[in-house]
Design an enzyme around this catalytic site. Sequence first.
Site, PDB file in Angstrom:
ATOM      1  N   ASP A  47     127.296   4.016 -14.338  1.00 11.25           N
ATOM      2  CA  ASP A  47     128.376   4.944 -13.986  1.00 11.25           C
ATOM      3  C   ASP A  47     128.034   5.897 -12.839  1.00 11.25           C
ATOM      4  O   ASP A  47     128.742   6.872 -12.600  1.00 11.25           O
ATOM      5  CB  ASP A  47     128.808   5.759 -15.212  1.00 11.25           C
ATOM      6  CG  ASP A  47     127.652   6.493 -15.883  1.00 11.25           C
ATOM      7  OD1 ASP A  47     126.689   6.876 -15.185  1.00 11.25           O
ATOM      8  OD2 ASP A  47     127.703   6.683 -17.116  1.00 11.25           O
ATOM      9  N   ARG A  62     129.682  10.181  -9.495  1.00 11.70           N
ATOM     10  CA  ARG A  62     129.779   9.969 -10.940  1.00 11.70           C
ATOM     11  C   ARG A  62     131.197   9.512 -11.251  1.00 11.70           C
ATOM     12  O   ARG A  62     132.162  10.167 -10.865  1.00 11.70           O
ATOM     13  CB  ARG A  62     129.454  11.261 -11.691  1.00 11.70           C
ATOM     14  CG  ARG A  62     129.586  11.178 -13.218  1.00 11.70           C
ATOM     15  CD  ARG A  62     128.568  10.230 -13.820  1.00 11.70           C
ATOM     16  NE  ARG A  62     128.437  10.380 -15.258  1.00 11.70           N
ATOM     17  CZ  ARG A  62     129.287   9.853 -16.147  1.00 11.70           C
ATOM     18  NH1 ARG A  62     130.324   9.164 -15.738  1.00 11.70           N
ATOM     19  NH2 ARG A  62     129.083  10.030 -17.437  1.00 11.70           N
ATOM     20  N   ASP A  67     131.466   6.416 -19.400  1.00  9.70           N
ATOM     21  CA  ASP A  67     130.126   6.724 -19.882  1.00  9.70           C
ATOM     22  C   ASP A  67     129.450   5.424 -20.287  1.00  9.70           C
ATOM     23  O   ASP A  67     129.733   4.862 -21.339  1.00  9.70           O
ATOM     24  CB  ASP A  67     130.198   7.683 -21.067  1.00  9.70           C
ATOM     25  CG  ASP A  67     128.815   8.153 -21.513  1.00  9.70           C
ATOM     26  OD1 ASP A  67     127.891   8.111 -20.684  1.00  9.70           O
ATOM     27  OD2 ASP A  67     128.676   8.558 -22.675  1.00  9.70           O
ATOM     28  N   THR A  68     128.558   4.926 -19.423  1.00 11.31           N
ATOM     29  CA  THR A  68     127.808   3.722 -19.753  1.00 11.31           C
ATOM     30  C   THR A  68     126.511   4.110 -20.457  1.00 11.31           C
ATOM     31  O   THR A  68     126.026   5.236 -20.298  1.00 11.31           O
ATOM     32  CB  THR A  68     127.467   2.899 -18.492  1.00 11.31           C
ATOM     33  OG1 THR A  68     126.691   3.702 -17.597  1.00 11.31           O
ATOM     34  CG2 THR A  68     128.734   2.437 -17.792  1.00 11.31           C
ATOM     35  N   GLU A  70     122.671   4.768 -21.328  1.00  9.88           N
ATOM     36  CA  GLU A  70     121.629   5.294 -20.438  1.00  9.88           C
ATOM     37  C   GLU A  70     120.598   4.229 -20.068  1.00  9.88           C
ATOM     38  O   GLU A  70     120.178   3.425 -20.905  1.00  9.88           O
ATOM     39  CB  GLU A  70     120.895   6.458 -21.110  1.00  9.88           C
ATOM     40  CG  GLU A  70     121.752   7.690 -21.374  1.00  9.88           C
ATOM     41  CD  GLU A  70     122.069   8.477 -20.124  1.00  9.88           C
ATOM     42  OE1 GLU A  70     121.566   8.105 -19.051  1.00  9.88           O
ATOM     43  OE2 GLU A  70     122.825   9.453 -20.234  1.00  9.88           O
ATOM     44  N   ARG A 117     127.189  16.163  -8.637  1.00 13.52           N
ATOM     45  CA  ARG A 117     127.676  14.851  -8.236  1.00 13.52           C
ATOM     46  C   ARG A 117     129.180  14.879  -7.991  1.00 13.52           C
ATOM     47  O   ARG A 117     129.924  15.579  -8.675  1.00 13.52           O
ATOM     48  CB  ARG A 117     127.346  13.807  -9.306  1.00 13.52           C
ATOM     49  CG  ARG A 117     125.857  13.595  -9.516  1.00 13.52           C
ATOM     50  CD  ARG A 117     125.561  12.662 -10.664  1.00 13.52           C
ATOM     51  NE  ARG A 117     126.007  13.206 -11.937  1.00 13.52           N
ATOM     52  CZ  ARG A 117     125.778  12.634 -13.117  1.00 13.52           C
ATOM     53  NH1 ARG A 117     125.118  11.492 -13.173  1.00 13.52           N
ATOM     54  NH2 ARG A 117     126.204  13.195 -14.229  1.00 13.52           N
TER      55      ARG A 117
END
Length: 254
Positions: A47, A62, A67-68, A70, A117
Amino acid sequence: MVPKPKLPKGFSAFVFLFALAASLWSTGDLQASQPLFCTVTRVVDGDTLIVACGERQSEKIRLIGVDTPETKHPTKPVQYFGREASAFTKKMCQGKEAKLEFDQAYAAKKHRGVYGRLLAYVYIKKPDGTWFDLNAELIKQGYAHAYTRFPFSRMEEFRRLEREAREAGRGLWGEAGNSNDQMAPTTPAATKGQRYEKNGQCLIKGNINSRGKKIYHLPGMRYYKQTKINEAKGEKWFCTEEEAQAAGWRKSNQ
């Protein structure tokens, strides 16, 4: 008296526009109605991207509402399906032309997140000239959760895409994955007796909410990351769903 040099016609207007553009970049004050065209130079993870936009050769992006799992967090292990998500984003984006669009919901923060970001919807140009909606496809294909902690204009759309991916068992919502990461699989669709632990630490979070209800969260579920366990309050960690259920906790429905 030294005469002033004669400037080319239109030069002052050019200087003004250049200074304005530089000011917008330096403050991050971008208009939600104006897309920005860039080239993806690097994929950080599923992401997060690095892009070059004209004179600005390194801008970290971003993805809004995505939300991928980690893969590059300094204090967290690589999460289930994180490498697959990163590989998908890299395959679709690396070296390609991107169109960045912004959401008015973040205008007050100059379209930047807490780490500075740039927050954007990213569209990748395909060979036929059409645009690939990266944010939506990551969720639709099961590579990401809808990140709904903060409001944004496409929230309901992304929630629907996540629900459809979960019901179809795509990606991280499937019953099994192909991850080689050094932690127990953390798909919410667990098999009976599956253990969730790493280095002797149980990973299922047994939370007690504000109404006193006992709800457990598996790694990979929507609210897993933001759920904090306070054992002094009676909250617990579990290694299996059976342990959590036997202790009186029920599974979160999200």
